[in-house]
Design a protein around this motif. Structure first.
Motif, PDB file in Angstrom:
ATOM      1  N   SER A  88       0.781  -1.160   0.062  1.00 39.51           N
ATOM      2  CA  SER A  88      -0.189   0.078   0.010  1.00 39.51           C
ATOM      3  C   SER A  88       0.806   1.103   0.083  1.00 39.51           C
ATOM      4  O   SER A  88       0.487   2.224  -0.592  1.00 39.51           O
ATOM      5  CB  SER A  88      -1.036  -0.006   1.204  1.00 39.51           C
TER       6      SER A  88
ATOM      7  N   ALA B 218      -6.700  -2.593  -1.732  1.00 37.53           N
ATOM      8  CA  ALA B 218      -6.138  -1.062  -1.092  1.00 37.53           C
ATOM      9  C   ALA B 218      -6.019  -0.156  -2.070  1.00 37.53           C
ATOM     10  O   ALA B 218      -6.646   1.192  -2.150  1.00 37.53           O
ATOM     11  CB  ALA B 218      -5.304  -1.165   0.055  1.00 37.53           C
TER      12      ALA B 218
ATOM     13  N   ALA C 215      -9.614   0.936  -3.553  1.00 37.76           N
ATOM     14  CA  ALA C 215     -10.094   1.786  -2.591  1.00 37.76           C
ATOM     15  C   ALA C 215      -9.681   3.113  -2.772  1.00 37.76           C
ATOM     16  O   ALA C 215     -10.399   4.168  -2.886  1.00 37.76           O
ATOM     17  CB  ALA C 215      -9.988   1.312  -1.272  1.00 37.76           C
TER      18      ALA C 215
ATOM     19  N   ASN D 276     -19.090   1.921  -3.102  1.00 36.49           N
ATOM     20  CA  ASN D 276     -18.419   0.922  -2.096  1.00 36.49           C
ATOM     21  C   ASN D 276     -19.661  -0.055  -2.035  1.00 36.49           C
ATOM     22  O   ASN D 276     -19.510  -1.303  -1.950  1.00 36.49           O
ATOM     23  CB  ASN D 276     -18.276   1.501  -1.061  1.00 36.49           C
TER      24      ASN D 276
ATOM     25  N   ASP E 114     -15.292  -0.207   4.765  1.00 36.76           N
ATOM     26  CA  ASP E 114     -14.928   0.239   3.350  1.00 36.76           C
ATOM     27  C   ASP E 114     -14.838   1.380   3.351  1.00 36.76           C
ATOM     28  O   ASP E 114     -14.064   2.133   2.854  1.00 36.76           O
ATOM     29  CB  ASP E 114     -15.625  -0.400   2.413  1.00 36.76           C
TER      30      ASP E 114
ATOM     31  N   GLN F 193     -12.139   5.878   3.755  1.00 32.62           N
ATOM     32  CA  GLN F 193     -12.139   6.607   2.634  1.00 32.62           C
ATOM     33  C   GLN F 193     -12.508   8.074   2.909  1.00 32.62           C
ATOM     34  O   GLN F 193     -11.947   8.874   2.278  1.00 32.62           O
ATOM     35  CB  GLN F 193     -12.766   6.112   1.375  1.00 32.62           C
TER      36      GLN F 193
ATOM     37  N   SER G  27      -4.623   4.350   0.651  1.00 29.74           N
ATOM     38  CA  SER G  27      -4.287   2.885   0.242  1.00 29.74           C
ATOM     39  C   SER G  27      -3.534   2.388   1.622  1.00 29.74           C
ATOM     40  O   SER G  27      -3.857   1.263   2.112  1.00 29.74           O
ATOM     41  CB  SER G  27      -3.198   2.894  -0.906  1.00 29.74           C
TER      42      SER G  27
ATOM     43  N   TYR H 252      -6.432   2.194   4.488  1.00 30.53           N
ATOM     44  CA  TYR H 252      -7.105   0.989   4.121  1.00 30.53           C
ATOM     45  C   TYR H 252      -6.610  -0.341   4.280  1.00 30.53           C
ATOM     46  O   TYR H 252      -7.178  -1.273   4.732  1.00 30.53           O
ATOM     47  CB  TYR H 252      -7.591   1.138   2.559  1.00 30.53           C
TER      48      TYR H 252
ATOM     49  N   ASP I 256      -7.469  -3.295   6.917  1.00 29.59           N
ATOM     50  CA  ASP I 256      -7.557  -4.537   6.292  1.00 29.59           C
ATOM     51  C   ASP I 256      -6.884  -5.627   7.223  1.00 29.59           C
ATOM     52  O   ASP I 256      -7.253  -6.662   7.415  1.00 29.59           O
ATOM     53  CB  ASP I 256      -7.061  -4.877   4.848  1.00 29.59           C
TER      54      ASP I 256
END
Length: 456
Positions: free
Chosen positions: A79, A134, A137, A154, A352, A356, A365, A368, A372
């Motif tokens: 990321s 990522a 997103a 999303n 999700d 953002q 990234s 995100y 995760d």
């Protein structure tokens, strides 16, 4: 990004969805995600079958453990790279590398080569693909024009993923039964080529790719790769809203990992249906998840991201596990699994979308991927601890202990998520995503100030 007219809260759900689908760039990104994810889930089933035939259950367990551990490390590392370059280019490179790795693994299977080479190539493909979601997103925020479109996009992604979680393994099972494991390898490689073709058609404006890190990180921080690697986790640690999302994601991940073990025990000990029962329960969970995704699409205009995340954790994991512990019957197990499937997409949309909405564009990234990791890490811990809890306390007590964790975490985070929802409503003035995210983060969140009014 181009300024657009204000969107009212009364916009119909159908209008919201069609508006996103008419966005050619978002549509191609969604199609790329569809192809890549379909291949991933089909291949996950195929490689598990191949590993079982190669070395039995121990081989499957060893491969899965190595895969999850490497993905946990590779996701945050990748990321950082994704945030430093064009995310579109990053995703294309990831697709092409994975297509080559999986093709090579398939050739080894066909020619009867070394098993270790197949495992190695498969794990390398997992490493390369770990930051893909990522990057996707982050790229998505560059392609939409409003917070409303971001939430809708999303929701569509969540819907696609939920369907493919069910369809991918089923398709792999059919192909394996008709042709063989290697045919799924070719399918997976083909889906990466498809994803690449879709991404090549996504045109990102120059201004959107020039993400100046100076707005959120000083020169010294940018120069240090390891500092950038930890910056996603650092922002989560400093920001109480993101920290709450991480805790909720971790609680659901822990329950999810434990449930992967409990499902097998429920099939054998409660349903008394053996291996077929495991497949039945997984199919039921997948079908309920699809229904839950459709439910999300039907209530976009009233979506409360923070409170829905709590709902997904409490009602999607805590209460069903406690119900199965209290009433260990076949009916309870089936109803609880349906409820888990229905609620899982409700919580996932918040996991999700909230990062953002709260993260400066140059760091999306990394944040995100860190979120995760908050899911995948506890998932591995839950899967590892569940058998021990069952051995020590029995299945019912193990499910009760596991269910209490998401219940307590969810309830403890509810006030903050309610407060967050009040601040995440669609702006009443035209507002840009990405271009002013850093300013919005500063003015509306006060993330790093523990004395901020938001803590009241």
């Amino acid at each position: 990004m181009t300024e657009i007219p204000t969107e009212g809260d009364q916009m119909g759900n159908r209008h919201r969805i069609m508006r996103v689908l008419r966005n050619r760039r978002v549509r191609r990104l969604q199609l790329a995600f569809l192809g890549s994810t379909l291949g991933d889930w089909a291949y996950a089933t195929a490689i598990a079958v191949w590993a079982y035939e190669d070395g039995g259950a121990k081989a499957v367990g060893a491969y899965q453990a190595a895969r999850f551990l490497t993905m946990t490390v590779a996701g945050p590392l990748g990321s950082v790279v994704a945030d430093r370059m064009s995310r579109r280019a990053f995703m294309i490179i990831s697709d092409l590398l994975r297509a080559g790795l999986i093709t090579a693994a398939g050739l080894i299977v066909v020619t009867g080569g070394q098993s270790m080479a197949v495992y190695t190539l498969s794990i390398l493909a997992a490493i390369v693909g770990a930051p893909f979601r990522a990057a996707e997103a982050g790229l998505l925020t560059e392609l939409v024009d409003s917070p409303s479109e971001l939430t809708t996009a999303n929701a569509l992604s969540s819907n696609i993923e939920s369907v493919l979680i069910f369809v991918g393994p089923a398709l792999a099972g059919v192909i394996i039964g008709v042709s063989g494991v290697e045919e799924v390898f070719w399918l997976n490689a083909g889906t990466y080529v498809w994803s690449t073709a879709m991404l090549l058609g996504v045109r990102v404006k120059r201004g959107e790719t020039d993400r100046a890190s100076a707005d959120v990180e000083d020169e010294a921080t940018r120069a240090r790769f390891w500092a950038e690697l930890s910056s996603g986790f650092g922002l989560i640690g400093r920001d109480r809203d993101l920290r709450s999302v991480g805790l909720l994601a971790g609680a659901s991940g822990f329950a999810w990992g434990s449930m992967s073990v409990f499902l097998v025990l429920l099939a054998f000990d409660v349903l008394d249906s053996g291996p077929k029962g495991v497949g039945y329960l997984n199919s039921l969970l997948g079908a309920a998840t699809v229904a839950g995704s459709l439910l999300i699409l039907g209530r976009l205009s009233s979506s409360r991201l923070g409170q829905d995340l709590v709902l997904g954790v409490v009602f999607g994991w805590g209460l069903p596990l406690l119900a199965m512990a209290a009433f260990p019957t076949s009916v309870t197990a089936i109803v609880a699994i349906v409820v888990i499937g229905l609620c899982e997409p409700v919580g996932s949309l918040g996991i999700d979308t909230i990062p953002q909405r709260l993260t400066p564009p140059a760091m999306i990234s990394r944040v995100y991927s860190a979120i995760d990791t908050c899911v995948v890490g506890p998932m591995a811990v839950g899967a590892f601890l569940a058998p021990t809890l069952v051995d020590w306390f029995g299945l019912r007590s193990a499910m009760a202990i596991t269910g209490a964790i998401p219940l307590l975490v969810g309830l403890s985070r509810l006030p903050r998520m309610r407060n967050l929802d009040r601040r995440l409503t669609t702006p009443t003035e035209p507002q840009l995503l990405g271009d002013d995210a850093a300013a919005q983060a500063e003015s509306t969140r006060g993330s790093t100030d523990d004395a901020s009014p938001r803590d009241s």
